[in-house]
Design an enzyme around this catalytic site. Structure first.
Site, PDB file in Angstrom:
ATOM      1  N   ASN A 165      19.345  34.966  -5.365  1.00 37.78           N
ATOM      2  CA  ASN A 165      18.762  36.285  -5.041  1.00 37.78           C
ATOM      3  C   ASN A 165      17.801  36.080  -4.102  1.00 37.78           C
ATOM      4  O   ASN A 165      16.638  36.675  -4.409  1.00 37.78           O
ATOM      5  CB  ASN A 165      18.471  36.908  -6.472  1.00 37.78           C
ATOM      6  CG  ASN A 165      18.105  38.311  -5.979  1.00 37.78           C
ATOM      7  OD1 ASN A 165      16.883  39.000  -6.024  1.00 37.78           O
ATOM      8  ND2 ASN A 165      19.229  39.270  -5.558  1.00 37.78           N
ATOM      9  N   HIS A 191      11.650  32.562  -0.271  1.00 43.24           N
ATOM     10  CA  HIS A 191      12.594  31.285  -0.175  1.00 43.24           C
ATOM     11  C   HIS A 191      12.899  30.850   1.339  1.00 43.24           C
ATOM     12  O   HIS A 191      12.832  29.862   1.460  1.00 43.24           O
ATOM     13  CB  HIS A 191      13.809  31.660  -0.923  1.00 43.24           C
ATOM     14  CG  HIS A 191      13.876  32.192  -2.198  1.00 43.24           C
ATOM     15  ND1 HIS A 191      13.926  33.429  -2.805  1.00 43.24           N
ATOM     16  CD2 HIS A 191      13.650  31.524  -3.439  1.00 43.24           C
ATOM     17  CE1 HIS A 191      13.621  33.599  -3.921  1.00 43.24           C
ATOM     18  NE2 HIS A 191      13.727  32.275  -4.470  1.00 43.24           N
ATOM     19  N   GLY A 200       7.341  27.104  -4.534  1.00 43.51           N
ATOM     20  CA  GLY A 200       6.248  28.134  -3.937  1.00 43.51           C
ATOM     21  C   GLY A 200       4.948  28.165  -4.905  1.00 43.51           C
ATOM     22  O   GLY A 200       5.324  27.919  -6.272  1.00 43.51           O
ATOM     23  N   LYS A 201       3.972  28.582  -4.608  1.00 40.14           N
ATOM     24  CA  LYS A 201       2.878  28.537  -5.284  1.00 40.14           C
ATOM     25  C   LYS A 201       2.665  29.920  -5.722  1.00 40.14           C
ATOM     26  O   LYS A 201       1.871  29.979  -6.766  1.00 40.14           O
ATOM     27  CB  LYS A 201       1.665  28.636  -4.220  1.00 40.14           C
ATOM     28  CG  LYS A 201       1.262  27.413  -3.884  1.00 40.14           C
ATOM     29  CD  LYS A 201      -0.156  27.420  -3.081  1.00 40.14           C
ATOM     30  CE  LYS A 201      -0.426  25.872  -2.596  1.00 40.14           C
ATOM     31  NZ  LYS A 201      -1.903  25.798  -1.986  1.00 40.14           N
ATOM     32  N   GLN A 212       4.060  26.484 -12.627  1.00 34.24           N
ATOM     33  CA  GLN A 212       5.268  25.752 -12.615  1.00 34.24           C
ATOM     34  C   GLN A 212       5.333  24.470 -11.619  1.00 34.24           C
ATOM     35  O   GLN A 212       5.635  23.427 -11.821  1.00 34.24           O
ATOM     36  CB  GLN A 212       6.387  26.670 -12.003  1.00 34.24           C
ATOM     37  CG  GLN A 212       7.844  25.879 -11.638  1.00 34.24           C
ATOM     38  CD  GLN A 212       8.951  27.012 -11.249  1.00 34.24           C
ATOM     39  OE1 GLN A 212       9.460  27.379 -11.987  1.00 34.24           O
ATOM     40  NE2 GLN A 212       8.910  26.910  -9.887  1.00 34.24           N
ATOM     41  N   VAL A 224       4.352  34.229  -0.168  1.00 30.56           N
ATOM     42  CA  VAL A 224       4.796  35.213   0.749  1.00 30.56           C
ATOM     43  C   VAL A 224       4.643  36.673   0.289  1.00 30.56           C
ATOM     44  O   VAL A 224       5.084  36.828  -0.763  1.00 30.56           O
ATOM     45  CB  VAL A 224       6.282  35.049   1.491  1.00 30.56           C
ATOM     46  CG1 VAL A 224       6.646  35.949   2.345  1.00 30.56           C
ATOM     47  CG2 VAL A 224       6.380  33.609   1.905  1.00 30.56           C
ATOM     48  N   ARG A 252       6.322  38.439  -2.881  1.00 30.35           N
ATOM     49  CA  ARG A 252       7.825  38.563  -2.808  1.00 30.35           C
ATOM     50  C   ARG A 252       8.304  37.827  -4.335  1.00 30.35           C
ATOM     51  O   ARG A 252       8.026  36.814  -4.555  1.00 30.35           O
ATOM     52  CB  ARG A 252       8.398  37.716  -1.628  1.00 30.35           C
ATOM     53  CG  ARG A 252       7.877  38.421  -0.358  1.00 30.35           C
ATOM     54  CD  ARG A 252       8.455  39.609  -0.113  1.00 30.35           C
ATOM     55  NE  ARG A 252       9.928  40.158  -0.207  1.00 30.35           N
ATOM     56  CZ  ARG A 252      10.672  40.151   0.889  1.00 30.35           C
ATOM     57  NH1 ARG A 252      10.163  40.339   2.282  1.00 30.35           N
ATOM     58  NH2 ARG A 252      12.100  40.192   0.930  1.00 30.35           N
ATOM     59  N   ARG A 283      12.169  39.803  -8.866  1.00 26.11           N
ATOM     60  CA  ARG A 283      12.169  40.706  -9.922  1.00 26.11           C
ATOM     61  C   ARG A 283      11.412  42.183  -9.462  1.00 26.11           C
ATOM     62  O   ARG A 283      11.435  43.142 -10.242  1.00 26.11           O
ATOM     63  CB  ARG A 283      11.186  40.315 -11.068  1.00 26.11           C
ATOM     64  CG  ARG A 283      11.807  39.161 -11.752  1.00 26.11           C
ATOM     65  CD  ARG A 283      11.150  38.813 -13.195  1.00 26.11           C
ATOM     66  NE  ARG A 283      12.017  38.000 -14.011  1.00 26.11           N
ATOM     67  CZ  ARG A 283      11.877  36.597 -14.241  1.00 26.11           C
ATOM     68  NH1 ARG A 283      10.944  36.127 -13.489  1.00 26.11           N
ATOM     69  NH2 ARG A 283      12.679  36.071 -14.732  1.00 26.11           N
TER      70      ARG A 283
END
Lengths: 281, 281
Positions: B33, B38, B151-152, B157, B180, B188, B191
């Site tokens: 998705n 991404h 991604g931050k 995580q 982003v 972004r 969800r």
């Protein structure tokens, strides 16, 4: 010429240079105090790879609180000499801090669930296989071997590692190597040197009982009877028995009356020393 | 040209052929998705490697029993098209069976202990990070990248994965990529598409509150007051707050009065959708 390496940077540089030349790399993980069983693994590794790395690391996370981590024999100089004679290219000898940078208690743990870790050694030594998987995963990532060799004496450990590799999909092949025995049948083990004279004399009974279990199964005796007789024979020989069982090769309990490949497994204490052995048939 | 791969054999063969040519390989793990966040990761990966692999896999083990695994949006065709446009070389799209051959419940699990997994998301979503580590380790072993990008936005995580890689000593570099955002500041996220119109209109408040937290900390306000004000502001905007905190970059609680780099982190529900965001300062 063997190279002894204690720094991960140097290890990675050497393995990278070998791979660049298209060479296949084998890993033989050990806890040191090496004997003919280990050297046979190294010679066998040669047949599967161009370069052989043996790791020498007494892994604290696979010993229980009442086990023999502190008194486990450490003989690094003799180990390196023996590895060199066996044709090993690199002895990887990391420190505990290198292996567990956040400390043994705060380390990232790997748990293989299910029968393969729950029974036998897993039941006798809670947390043992978590510790094995935890250290073996690090060794795989440090050495990045194409193939890794493990002795069949630690039969259940080999099964656990096969499952670990299949599940986490490490890019390597696992090879199990046959047990190396003394002339009287005793499986070679670092723990054999703990044995007093009378204990050493009794120890080959383990292998004798395994052969009797094989014969009894071949003769069609019920499995439970085979196991009870084995435990009784070991008791008479002075052992305190942890388990004496016949299992399928994947360590599941065999269905009575069904044919198939089997393995007999023993764990027993003589004096303060715990020995294990097994026989496939 | 992008290649879509669903078989591990094919994946390994391609990566092996690249490495033989001396090419560096980057991995961008995703749950599909895909959105601009991404694609930015993929373009950034290009700068660190010659070949970029993106994995697309909705990982069941990182969803809790009451979370949105089943309704998590799956858009494989659009994902592959977007990856191709972003310059990705290979889309790795394994099945659940490929990833978890023994089944999700019997799988080998990896647990990173300590603060980094216990607090915030770890407290709100028990077992979540075990699931993340479990799948990311498989992806590392399947793809064997030289570098992996995360991604931050999933700040914690990223911290957990850094610890996983350092501890298990995966032979790769972890790179964290900036968040982003939409023009109105909303980070972004896959969800975001769950949001109704009014919810979408309120969602940018997360970023606004983060900037207020940064300003309040810069002005020297006590941390507890900053956190309470943030939670109150989000509550007024219609959110149910999971946490609104200021932490050290390693997620430990800052000592009052001590200077240093910080990160403000938010998790809050609006309607039935849980959003997270953060801001480093």
């Amino acid at each position: 010429m063997i190279e002894t390496v204690t720094e991960i940077k140097r290890l990675r540089a050497l393995v990278r240079s070998w791979k660049k030349e298209g060479k296949r790399v084998a890993l033989v993980p050990t806890m040191g105090n090496l004997h003919e069983g280990h050297f046979t693994l190294v010679r066998q590794a040669r047949r599967h790879a161009d370069k052989v790395v043996a790791s020498v690391f007494v892994n604290p996370t696979q010993f229980g609180p009442n086990e023999d981590f502190d008194r486990y024999p450490r003989t690094p100089q003799a180990d390196v000499e023996g590895l060199a004679a066996a044709g090993c290219d690199l002895a990887w000898m990391p420190s505990v801090e290198q292996m567990y940078p956040l400390g043994v208690d705060m380390t990232t743990r790997i748990s293989v669930p299910g029968t393969v870790t729950a029974v036998l050694e897993g039941a006798s030594r809670p947390g043992h296989f978590d510790g094995v998987c935890t250290v073996v995963s690090r060794l795989f990532n440090q050495v990045t071997p194409d193939v890794a060799l493990f002795g069949k004496k630690d039969y259940q450990q080999l099964a656990v590692i096969r499952q670990l590799v299949a599940e986490l999909q490490f890019p390597l092949e696992v090879i199990g190597a046959e047990i190396v025995r003394e002339d009287d049948g005793l499986a070679r083990s670092s723990r054999n040197q703990y044995l007093g004279e009378a204990e050493r004399a009794a120890a080959p009974q383990l292998h004798r009982v395994l052969r009797e279990m094989r014969a009894a199964c071949a003769a069609g005796l019920p499995r439970q009877l085979v196991e009870q007789s084995a435990a009784a024979a070991l008791g008479e020989a002075g052992f305190v028995v942890d388990y004496a069982v016949v299992r399928q090769r994947d360590l599941a309990e065999p269905v009575d009356g069904q044919a198939g490949e089997r393995v007999a497994l023993l764990a027993a204490r003589i004096g303060s020393t715990r020995l294990i052995d097994n026989l496939e048939f």
